[in-house]
Scaffold this motif. Structure first.
Motif, short mmCIF file in Angstrom:
data_model
loop_
_atom_site.label_atom_id
_atom_site.label_comp_id
_atom_site.label_asym_id
_atom_site.label_seq_id
_atom_site.Cartn_x
_atom_site.Cartn_y
_atom_site.Cartn_z
N PHE A 1 13.47 44.95 4.18
CA PHE A 1 14.18 43.76 4.97
C PHE A 1 13.25 42.90 5.12
CE2 PHE A 1 17.16 47.21 5.14
CZ PHE A 1 18.34 46.80 4.60
N GLY A 2 13.60 41.73 4.79
CA GLY A 2 12.64 40.54 5.41
C GLY A 2 12.54 39.27 4.31
N ILE A 3 11.97 38.27 4.54
CA ILE A 3 11.86 37.00 3.87
C ILE A 3 10.27 37.05 3.35
CG2 ILE A 3 12.14 34.66 3.55
CD1 ILE A 3 14.40 34.71 5.77
N PRO A 4 10.08 37.15 2.09
CA PRO A 4 8.66 37.03 1.58
C PRO A 4 8.17 35.58 1.97
CG PRO A 4 10.25 37.02 -0.32
CD PRO A 4 11.06 37.17 0.81
N ALA B 1 1.10 35.72 1.63
CA ALA B 1 0.72 36.54 0.71
C ALA B 1 -0.47 36.48 0.06
CB ALA B 1 1.58 36.60 -0.37
N VAL B 2 -0.85 35.02 0.08
CA VAL B 2 -2.35 34.72 -0.59
C VAL B 2 -3.28 34.06 0.21
CG1 VAL B 2 -1.11 34.51 -2.77
CG2 VAL B 2 -1.31 32.43 -1.24
N ILE C 1 -7.88 39.44 1.72
CA ILE C 1 -6.95 40.06 1.04
C ILE C 1 -7.57 40.67 -0.15
CG2 ILE C 1 -4.84 40.13 -0.38
CD1 ILE C 1 -3.67 37.65 1.38
N LEU C 2 -7.42 42.16 -0.27
CA LEU C 2 -7.81 42.90 -1.43
C LEU C 2 -6.71 43.29 -2.18
CD1 LEU C 2 -10.38 45.04 0.35
CD2 LEU C 2 -11.02 43.11 -1.14
N TYR C 3 -6.56 43.56 -3.48
CA TYR C 3 -5.59 43.88 -4.28
C TYR C 3 -6.06 44.64 -5.42
CZ TYR C 3 -6.04 39.71 -7.38
OH TYR C 3 -6.65 38.76 -8.12
N TRP C 4 -5.22 45.49 -6.24
CA TRP C 4 -5.47 46.01 -7.25
C TRP C 4 -3.89 46.27 -7.90
CZ3 TRP C 4 -3.55 50.88 -9.10
CH2 TRP C 4 -4.05 51.31 -10.18
N VAL D 1 -1.90 46.35 -2.12
CA VAL D 1 -2.65 45.15 -1.56
C VAL D 1 -2.86 45.41 -0.23
CG1 VAL D 1 -1.97 42.71 -0.63
CG2 VAL D 1 -1.10 43.61 -2.83
N VAL D 2 -4.08 44.96 0.36
CA VAL D 2 -4.76 45.48 1.59
C VAL D 2 -5.11 44.14 2.24
CG1 VAL D 2 -6.35 46.60 2.88
CG2 VAL D 2 -5.40 47.70 0.78
N ARG D 3 -4.83 43.77 3.57
CA ARG D 3 -5.18 42.84 4.45
C ARG D 3 -5.97 43.29 5.49
NH1 ARG D 3 -4.14 37.40 5.66
NH2 ARG D 3 -2.37 37.04 4.19
N LEU D 4 -7.07 42.72 5.53
CA LEU D 4 -8.00 43.25 6.77
C LEU D 4 -8.27 41.90 7.77
CD1 LEU D 4 -10.30 44.97 8.07
CD2 LEU D 4 -11.92 44.24 6.43
N GLU D 5 -7.92 42.01 8.84
CA GLU D 5 -8.14 40.77 9.67
C GLU D 5 -8.58 41.14 11.16
OE1 GLU D 5 -4.49 38.88 10.15
OE2 GLU D 5 -3.35 40.69 9.75
#
Length: 202
Positions: free
Chosen positions: A8-11, A16-17, A25-28, A175-179
């Motif tokens: 559930f939720g609004i993207p 995202a970017v 952000i890291l993605y594969w 997708v991994v976000r590190l912050e």
């Protein structure tokens, strides 16, 4: 947050970017063999230790595209995906050996010796592992250099359903976000980018 974990939720295309010096952000995207564990290395710089107290956060999102049953709802998905995240002070080889054991019971016992990071949004791994889109958040305040002794380990395990006979590979995206939520660690993006580029060149 609990509801967004189960779809559930609004993207937000911006969230995202968007990357900043304190957020990366890291993605594969690719295919993973069924009944196997894919290991992803997530570089978490020791520089986070210098920013003092304040929340550090890793958000992991995993999407898979398995076959589905056409004749019933019991064991609807052909493949169950399950991921765990381990800090860099854990032995990567021990983690990999634990997660790749054939027996689920043996695996769980072995993982106890190499504990993964607990979820910060109160959703257990079993509840989270039902769907084809999964998300979890891992937060901590005090960061020591020991936490970044190795790369963090993200382990994604795919287990075939009892009815699934033909599936050998499953499409997946991670997708991994590190912050650093305080915004004080202004070298985070640069350090992670440099580590990924060096690994790519190698």
């Amino acid at each position: 947050d609990n509801m967004s974990v189960v779809g559930f939720g609004i993207p937000s295309s911006l969230n995202a970017v968007e990357c900043k010096e304190h957020s990366v952000i890291l993605y594969w995207q690719g295919e993973i063999p069924v009944d196997n564990t894919a290991i992803f290395r997530v570089h978490v710089p020791a520089d986070l230790a210098t920013v003092g107290r304040g929340k550090k956060r890793i958000t992991v999102s995993v999407a898979t595209s398995p076959r589905v049953q056409r004749w019933g709802l019991s064991e609807y998905l052909g493949v169950e995906a399950q991921f765990r995240l381990f800090r860099g002070d854990r032995d990567p080889q021990a983690i990999q050996a634990a997660l790749q054991r054939e027996s689920v019971e043996e695996e769980n016992k072995a993982v106890t010796a190499e504990p993964d990071l607990p979820s910060s949004i109160g959703v257990g791994i079993n509840r989270r592992s039902f769907g084809t889109l999964q998300k979890d958040v891992f937060e901590w305040s005090d960061h020591t250099e020991l936490y970044s002794a190795n790369d963090y380990t993200l382990a994604l395990t795919l287990r075939k359903a009892s009815w699934e006979a033909d599936s050998a590979m499953v499409q997946a995206a991670v997708v991994v976000r590190l912050e650093d939520t305080t915004g004080r660690c202004q070298t985070l993006y640069s350090k992670v980018r440099a580590a990924v580029q060096a690994r790519t060149r190698a």
